[in-house]
Design a protein around this motif. Sequence first.
Motif, short mmCIF file in Angstrom:
data_model
loop_
_atom_site.label_atom_id
_atom_site.label_comp_id
_atom_site.label_asym_id
_atom_site.label_seq_id
_atom_site.Cartn_x
_atom_site.Cartn_y
_atom_site.Cartn_z
N ARG A 132 42.89 37.43 27.91
CA ARG A 132 43.67 36.20 28.03
C ARG A 132 43.19 35.13 27.05
NH1 ARG A 132 42.99 37.14 33.77
NH2 ARG A 132 44.91 38.03 34.65
N LYS A 133 41.94 35.21 26.64
CA LYS A 133 41.36 34.17 25.79
C LYS A 133 41.42 34.53 24.30
CE LYS A 133 38.20 32.92 29.53
NZ LYS A 133 36.79 32.90 29.99
N ILE A 134 41.92 35.73 23.98
CA ILE A 134 42.02 36.15 22.58
C ILE A 134 43.48 36.50 22.28
CG2 ILE A 134 41.30 37.87 20.87
CD1 ILE A 134 38.66 38.09 22.30
N GLU A 135 44.09 35.71 21.43
CA GLU A 135 45.51 35.88 21.15
C GLU A 135 45.81 37.27 20.58
OE1 GLU A 135 49.05 33.78 18.46
OE2 GLU A 135 47.03 32.92 18.53
N GLY A 136 46.80 37.92 21.17
CA GLY A 136 47.22 39.23 20.70
C GLY A 136 46.56 40.39 21.42
N ALA A 137 45.44 40.15 22.12
CA ALA A 137 44.75 41.24 22.83
C ALA A 137 45.53 41.61 24.09
CB ALA A 137 43.34 40.82 23.20
N VAL A 192 42.19 48.68 25.49
CA VAL A 192 42.29 47.30 25.00
C VAL A 192 42.94 47.36 23.62
CG1 VAL A 192 41.06 45.19 24.43
CG2 VAL A 192 40.19 46.67 26.26
N HIS A 193 44.21 46.96 23.55
CA HIS A 193 44.96 47.03 22.30
C HIS A 193 44.70 45.77 21.47
CE1 HIS A 193 47.34 50.53 23.58
NE2 HIS A 193 47.30 49.99 24.79
N TYR A 194 44.48 45.96 20.16
CA TYR A 194 44.24 44.80 19.30
C TYR A 194 45.10 44.81 18.04
CZ TYR A 194 41.10 48.07 16.81
OH TYR A 194 40.57 49.14 16.14
N ARG A 195 46.20 45.54 18.07
CA ARG A 195 47.09 45.60 16.90
C ARG A 195 47.63 44.22 16.53
NH1 ARG A 195 49.36 49.70 14.17
NH2 ARG A 195 48.40 51.17 15.60
N LYS A 196 47.80 43.35 17.52
CA LYS A 196 48.33 42.01 17.26
C LYS A 196 47.23 40.94 17.21
CE LYS A 196 52.94 42.77 19.27
NZ LYS A 196 53.93 42.25 20.25
N VAL A 197 45.98 41.36 17.27
CA VAL A 197 44.86 40.40 17.23
C VAL A 197 44.58 40.02 15.78
CG1 VAL A 197 42.38 40.14 17.64
CG2 VAL A 197 43.83 41.24 19.36
N ARG A 198 44.33 38.74 15.53
CA ARG A 198 43.99 38.30 14.18
C ARG A 198 42.70 38.96 13.73
NH1 ARG A 198 44.15 31.89 15.00
NH2 ARG A 198 42.81 32.63 16.72
N GLU A 199 42.62 39.26 12.45
CA GLU A 199 41.46 39.99 11.93
C GLU A 199 40.15 39.28 12.23
OE1 GLU A 199 39.91 41.92 7.69
OE2 GLU A 199 41.94 41.08 7.86
N ILE A 248 34.95 39.48 17.63
CA ILE A 248 34.66 38.78 18.89
C ILE A 248 35.12 39.63 20.07
CG2 ILE A 248 35.20 36.73 20.27
CD1 ILE A 248 35.60 35.21 17.64
N LEU A 249 36.33 40.17 19.96
CA LEU A 249 36.87 41.01 21.03
C LEU A 249 36.00 42.24 21.24
CD1 LEU A 249 39.15 41.78 23.02
CD2 LEU A 249 40.33 42.88 21.10
#
Length: 377
Positions: free
Chosen positions: A214-219, A230-237, A242-243
């Motif tokens: 919830r605290k990391i955009e796109g996760a 835990v999907h991170y395809r939409k997480v900023r590089e 951090i994730l």
Amino acid sequence: MTNFAKLNQATGFRRSMTPDNQKELPTSTKVVKNDENSGDLSLASIASNLHDISAIVNAPIPSSDLAYRSWVVEHPSALGSFDSMMKAAKGKRIVVFLDYDGTVSPIVDDPDRAFMSNEMRAAVREVAKYLPTAVISGRSRDKVKGFVQLSNVYYAGSHGMDIMVPSKPLKPCDGKNHATASVLDKESDMLFQPAKRFLPAIEEIRHVLEEIARKIEGARVEDNRFCISVHYRKVREEDYDILEEKVKSVIENYPEFHLTRGKKVLEIRPSIKWNKGHALEYLLDTLGFSNSGDVLPLYIGDDRTDEDAFQVIEARGQGFPIIVSSTPKDTKAVYSLHDPSEVLTFLLRLARWRKASSSSRALAQIWGLGNSHKASC
């Protein structure tokens, strides 16, 4: 038009211009009902577009990448090698195993929208009419079954930690190796769940990871029953490290779990000796094929977790391990397919080959009976 373009047009897919070249989108969608009675009709409509299949499969490798060309020499196309593969399979029984994401469905940004096309569903349905067929996925069993929507297919979810098999298997499974987990569900099928004791801890981990996401955009956290993705395809590089560190810190508190990586996904799984390779062996055993020297397992997959199944086939010394990849990668697979559109074409050819083989045997039996009748007269 190139032969490769003809293949894309025939199968109803086009490749997107994405860096990993993994997405396939329908270019000409046919109206195909999802009910199983429509399987023959939909398959015929697909096959009618593949009239020049021999020219297509012998086309040059659809890549300008010299490294990929070199890699395909080591892992030849399963389409170009189809005739030789089926020659080796003569007189033997093929059992088909399929991964889901990236194999029979495209890789997409939203994991909940990794839909199987109607064309692919018809092809899998047709293969399953003639050959025992199972889907082994990292998704939860219920989720992948909801995507595939076929009742003539066996399902193994959570990387093989949640397997559904017939309640009356062709051969009893080995009580020593599989003694912990068989129960009956409402559909009167037997469930094998070797990681069932980990469910309370999995639930705890999922809640913690959802708070982090919830605290990391796109996760995004996906509950796959016996593993957590835990999907991170939409997480900023810049947020990925951090994730990953936060996920690792959670796992440190649960020594009976470990972290694995897939395509833009981190997966938390119980640390038990069980993977897709064990699932393949279990299904072969339960379906009565474990000790059959004439059985050839055919496994098609695209990710690291599928390497465990490739390794099992390699150890058996017979079978067809097929990797789906548009880029060179280390693999224990012998053969390759470029993407899900080629998987579709391969499955169609496999179904047609098996159907033709059955028809030929039936005709031979009828002819033999006819000749014996004439002789007795």
